[in-house]
Design a protein around this motif. Structure first.
Motif, PDB file in Angstrom:
ATOM      1  N   HIS A 160     -31.233 -12.877  40.948  1.00 37.67           N
ATOM      2  CA  HIS A 160     -32.467 -12.894  40.450  1.00 37.67           C
ATOM      3  C   HIS A 160     -33.154 -13.982  41.113  1.00 37.67           C
ATOM      4  CE1 HIS A 160     -32.167  -9.831  37.390  1.00 37.67           C
ATOM      5  NE2 HIS A 160     -31.167 -10.375  36.713  1.00 37.67           N
ATOM      6  N   LYS A 161     -32.424 -15.318  41.300  1.00 37.52           N
ATOM      7  CA  LYS A 161     -33.211 -16.258  41.791  1.00 37.52           C
ATOM      8  C   LYS A 161     -32.967 -16.374  43.350  1.00 37.52           C
ATOM      9  CE  LYS A 161     -34.400 -18.347  37.888  1.00 37.52           C
ATOM     10  NZ  LYS A 161     -35.773 -18.487  37.608  1.00 37.52           N
ATOM     11  N   ASN A 194     -45.660  -9.734  28.135  1.00 29.73           N
ATOM     12  CA  ASN A 194     -46.768 -10.348  29.030  1.00 29.73           C
ATOM     13  C   ASN A 194     -47.767  -9.368  29.571  1.00 29.73           C
ATOM     14  OD1 ASN A 194     -45.846 -12.705  28.936  1.00 29.73           O
ATOM     15  ND2 ASN A 194     -44.396 -12.487  30.630  1.00 29.73           N
ATOM     16  N   GLY A 195     -48.283  -8.450  28.826  1.00 27.81           N
ATOM     17  CA  GLY A 195     -49.284  -7.332  29.237  1.00 27.81           C
ATOM     18  C   GLY A 195     -48.977  -6.129  29.736  1.00 27.81           C
ATOM     19  N   GLN A 196     -47.713  -6.010  29.890  1.00 27.50           N
ATOM     20  CA  GLN A 196     -47.169  -4.665  30.555  1.00 27.50           C
ATOM     21  C   GLN A 196     -46.226  -3.883  29.727  1.00 27.50           C
ATOM     22  OE1 GLN A 196     -45.440  -6.086  34.529  1.00 27.50           O
ATOM     23  NE2 GLN A 196     -47.210  -5.447  35.422  1.00 27.50           N
ATOM     24  N   ASP A 197     -46.344  -2.611  29.712  1.00 22.08           N
ATOM     25  CA  ASP A 197     -45.765  -1.810  28.928  1.00 22.08           C
ATOM     26  C   ASP A 197     -44.379  -1.524  29.409  1.00 22.08           C
ATOM     27  OD1 ASP A 197     -44.565   0.023  27.063  1.00 22.08           O
ATOM     28  OD2 ASP A 197     -46.156   1.453  27.013  1.00 22.08           O
ATOM     29  N   ILE A 198     -43.462  -2.285  28.969  1.00 22.29           N
ATOM     30  CA  ILE A 198     -41.940  -2.157  29.466  1.00 22.29           C
ATOM     31  C   ILE A 198     -41.468  -0.673  29.468  1.00 22.29           C
ATOM     32  CG2 ILE A 198     -39.526  -2.393  28.616  1.00 22.29           C
ATOM     33  CD1 ILE A 198     -40.088  -5.373  27.964  1.00 22.29           C
ATOM     34  N   LEU A 199     -42.091   0.217  28.480  1.00 25.22           N
ATOM     35  CA  LEU A 199     -41.374   1.495  28.399  1.00 25.22           C
ATOM     36  C   LEU A 199     -41.878   2.400  29.614  1.00 25.22           C
ATOM     37  CD1 LEU A 199     -42.105   2.311  24.688  1.00 25.22           C
ATOM     38  CD2 LEU A 199     -39.962   1.687  25.875  1.00 25.22           C
ATOM     39  N   LYS A 200     -42.871   1.762  30.580  1.00 22.84           N
ATOM     40  CA  LYS A 200     -43.452   2.634  31.526  1.00 22.84           C
ATOM     41  C   LYS A 200     -42.750   2.046  32.863  1.00 22.84           C
ATOM     42  CE  LYS A 200     -47.813   3.596  29.708  1.00 22.84           C
ATOM     43  NZ  LYS A 200     -49.374   3.406  29.661  1.00 22.84           N
ATOM     44  N   LYS A 201     -41.623   1.053  32.608  1.00 23.86           N
ATOM     45  CA  LYS A 201     -41.011   0.728  33.878  1.00 23.86           C
ATOM     46  C   LYS A 201     -39.766   1.526  34.090  1.00 23.86           C
ATOM     47  CE  LYS A 201     -42.001  -4.224  33.358  1.00 23.86           C
ATOM     48  NZ  LYS A 201     -42.635  -4.481  34.658  1.00 23.86           N
ATOM     49  N   MET A 258     -36.538  -2.308  35.421  1.00 21.26           N
ATOM     50  CA  MET A 258     -35.985  -3.160  34.316  1.00 21.26           C
ATOM     51  C   MET A 258     -34.693  -3.979  34.687  1.00 21.26           C
ATOM     52  SD  MET A 258     -37.641  -2.922  31.614  1.00 21.26           S
ATOM     53  CE  MET A 258     -36.473  -3.561  30.532  1.00 21.26           C
ATOM     54  N   GLN A 259     -34.230  -3.665  35.718  1.00 22.42           N
ATOM     55  CA  GLN A 259     -32.911  -4.551  36.246  1.00 22.42           C
ATOM     56  C   GLN A 259     -33.387  -5.883  36.938  1.00 22.42           C
ATOM     57  OE1 GLN A 259     -30.686  -2.438  39.176  1.00 22.42           O
ATOM     58  NE2 GLN A 259     -30.268  -0.632  37.722  1.00 22.42           N
ATOM     59  N   SER A 260     -34.629  -6.006  37.409  1.00 22.58           N
ATOM     60  CA  SER A 260     -35.454  -7.090  37.614  1.00 22.58           C
ATOM     61  C   SER A 260     -36.023  -8.128  36.437  1.00 22.58           C
ATOM     62  CB  SER A 260     -36.470  -6.914  38.663  1.00 22.58           C
ATOM     63  OG  SER A 260     -37.636  -6.374  38.052  1.00 22.58           O
ATOM     64  N   VAL A 261     -36.174  -7.364  35.321  1.00 17.73           N
ATOM     65  CA  VAL A 261     -36.529  -7.982  34.196  1.00 17.73           C
ATOM     66  C   VAL A 261     -35.340  -8.458  33.399  1.00 17.73           C
ATOM     67  CG1 VAL A 261     -37.526  -7.680  31.633  1.00 17.73           C
ATOM     68  CG2 VAL A 261     -38.745  -6.766  33.959  1.00 17.73           C
ATOM     69  N   ARG A 262     -34.280  -7.723  33.092  1.00 23.08           N
ATOM     70  CA  ARG A 262     -32.980  -7.956  32.193  1.00 23.08           C
ATOM     71  C   ARG A 262     -32.247  -9.178  33.061  1.00 23.08           C
ATOM     72  NH1 ARG A 262     -30.842  -2.872  33.183  1.00 23.08           N
ATOM     73  NH2 ARG A 262     -32.147  -1.632  31.804  1.00 23.08           N
ATOM     74  N   GLY A 263     -32.184 -10.167  32.242  1.00 26.98           N
ATOM     75  CA  GLY A 263     -31.435 -11.470  32.556  1.00 26.98           C
ATOM     76  C   GLY A 263     -32.079 -12.558  33.346  1.00 26.98           C
ATOM     77  N   LYS A 264     -33.482 -12.085  33.600  1.00 24.19           N
ATOM     78  CA  LYS A 264     -34.359 -13.121  34.391  1.00 24.19           C
ATOM     79  C   LYS A 264     -35.343 -13.474  33.337  1.00 24.19           C
ATOM     80  CE  LYS A 264     -37.569 -13.627  38.286  1.00 24.19           C
ATOM     81  NZ  LYS A 264     -37.990 -13.047  39.455  1.00 24.19           N
ATOM     82  N   ILE A 294     -34.994  -4.142  25.681  1.00 21.14           N
ATOM     83  CA  ILE A 294     -34.453  -4.646  27.093  1.00 21.14           C
ATOM     84  C   ILE A 294     -33.970  -3.336  27.805  1.00 21.14           C
ATOM     85  CG2 ILE A 294     -32.235  -4.789  26.058  1.00 21.14           C
ATOM     86  CD1 ILE A 294     -32.039  -7.512  27.580  1.00 21.14           C
ATOM     87  N   GLY A 295     -34.287  -2.053  27.365  1.00 20.77           N
ATOM     88  CA  GLY A 295     -33.843  -0.837  27.954  1.00 20.77           C
ATOM     89  C   GLY A 295     -32.400  -0.580  28.137  1.00 20.77           C
ATOM     90  N   LEU A 296     -31.794  -1.058  27.023  1.00 22.89           N
ATOM     91  CA  LEU A 296     -30.355  -0.625  26.952  1.00 22.89           C
ATOM     92  C   LEU A 296     -29.972   0.511  25.887  1.00 22.89           C
ATOM     93  CD1 LEU A 296     -28.733  -4.201  27.614  1.00 22.89           C
ATOM     94  CD2 LEU A 296     -28.780  -2.336  29.050  1.00 22.89           C
TER      95      LEU A 296
END
Length: 347
Positions: A121-122, A73-80, A85-91, A56-58
């Protein structure tokens, strides 16, 4: 064929300390399928929370991912980037932490804390977000929700606060929910209620869960698959029935042997302490505490041996040339039960 939503490959995480580099996560790989619950179990300090915080990048400021991939979902989170990541976290990926009191802002009404992710997020307006927050409060079992939505965290019990944290985590319908020992601070009755709530909400939201715990009793009724972790490594993984009733690694034997059961009034502890990860052992990390250890365990890291299509364990005891050993009495009893279960399935 199950749809794979998360794939962690060869993850390595180090912590920079004054004493040196702590090799906290050492070449960990696992996957998560859509709609399933994966439990990661092990003693405190085994690397469970660090692994999921990397997802989760924390991670802490002194932590660094030094190798591997985390494909979501096919994307490497570590490259974000952190902004991405703020748009991924919580959403898309949410997390429930151990202590609900430190997860909630004591200065904000709970309604505002549940509504905030919806507005961020929404893109909801405040009125619609509060209406959705009220629905979530009712969904997680907060009584008199219309009034209590304006209360502050200190006005709730520990169990109610954890329900609120679950509402915050699930309000945006994330694809993955990480639950980091979410019932540790709760009494047994409330713990059972929270676990039932998580399963109920999982069915509604269709989310996948990574459940971190050291309590194997909790895992039995919660997980589809189990990964056993020790000293920053995975030592065994399989379906919940395979790991519970046909465990293969001596560390898993020790964990299960320390559980209270109706069949036995004895509790066994695992002797010794985990290794110092400033200087990790080169062989099986459990070897110094393993009464079944062989010479090779201290010299060479065991590969994962296949027990079944879904069950693997990293122990030299599974090598064809290894001597046959008799597991503890409780483990033998479990394996006999597993044989019975498999026989019934075939019939």
């Amino acid at each position: 064929m199950a749809e794979r939503i998360l794939d962690v490959k060869n993850l390595k995480v180090d912590f920079h300390t004054y004493a040196g580099e702590v090799k906290a996560i050492r070449d960990v790989s696992f996957h998560l399928d859509k709609g399933e619950t994966l439990a990661i179990v092990g003693e405190s300090g085994s690397g469970k929370s660090v692994t999921t915080k990397a997802i989760i990048g924390l991670l802490a400021n002194n932590a660094k991912v030094v190798g591997g991939e985390i494909n979501f979902n096919g994307q490497d989170i570590l490259k974000k980037s952190e902004k991405e990541m703020q748009s991924v976290r919580g959403k898309e990926i949410s997390m429930i932490f151990q202590d609900p009191m430190t997860s909630l802002d004591p200065t904000m009404k709970i309604g505002q804390q549940i509504a905030e992710p919806l507005m961020k997020h929404k893109g909801m307006n405040k009125k619609d977000a509060w209406a959705k927050a009220l629905d979530m409060l009712k969904a997680v079992g907060i009584t008199n929700a219309e009034k209590r939505i304006n209360d502050y965290p200190h006005q709730f019990s520990g169990g109610m606060r954890q329900r609120i944290v679950i509402a915050i985590a699930l309000v945006c319908d994330p694809e993955i929910l990480i639950a980091d020992e979410p019932t540790t601070a709760l009494d047994v009755t409330v713990q059972a209620q929270i676990l039932d709530l998580m399963k109920e909400m999982q069915a509604k939201v269709k989310t996948s869960i990574i459940f971190i715990t050291h309590d194997l009793g909790v895992v039995a009724g919660m997980a589809d698959r189990v990964a056993v972790m020790y000293a920053g490594e995975l030592l065994e993984y399989g379906t919940v029935d395979e790991v519970f009733y046909n465990p293969q690694h001596p560390y898993t034997w020790g964990l299960l042997n320390s559980m209270p059961t109706l069949a036995s009034d004895k509790l066994e502890s695992i002797p010794g302490t985990p290794p110092d990860l400033l200087d990790p052992p080169k062989g099986d990390p459990f070897a110094p505490r393993n009464p079944y250890a062989m010479k090779i365990d201290a010299e060479q890291k065991p590969p994962f041996f296949k027990v079944s299509d879904t069950h693997y364990a990293a122990t030299w005891l599974l090598h064809p040339d290894a001597p046959k050993v008799t597991p503890p009495e409780e483990i033998v009893r479990r394996q006999e039960k597993y044989t019975e279960l498999m026989a019934k399935k075939k019939d």
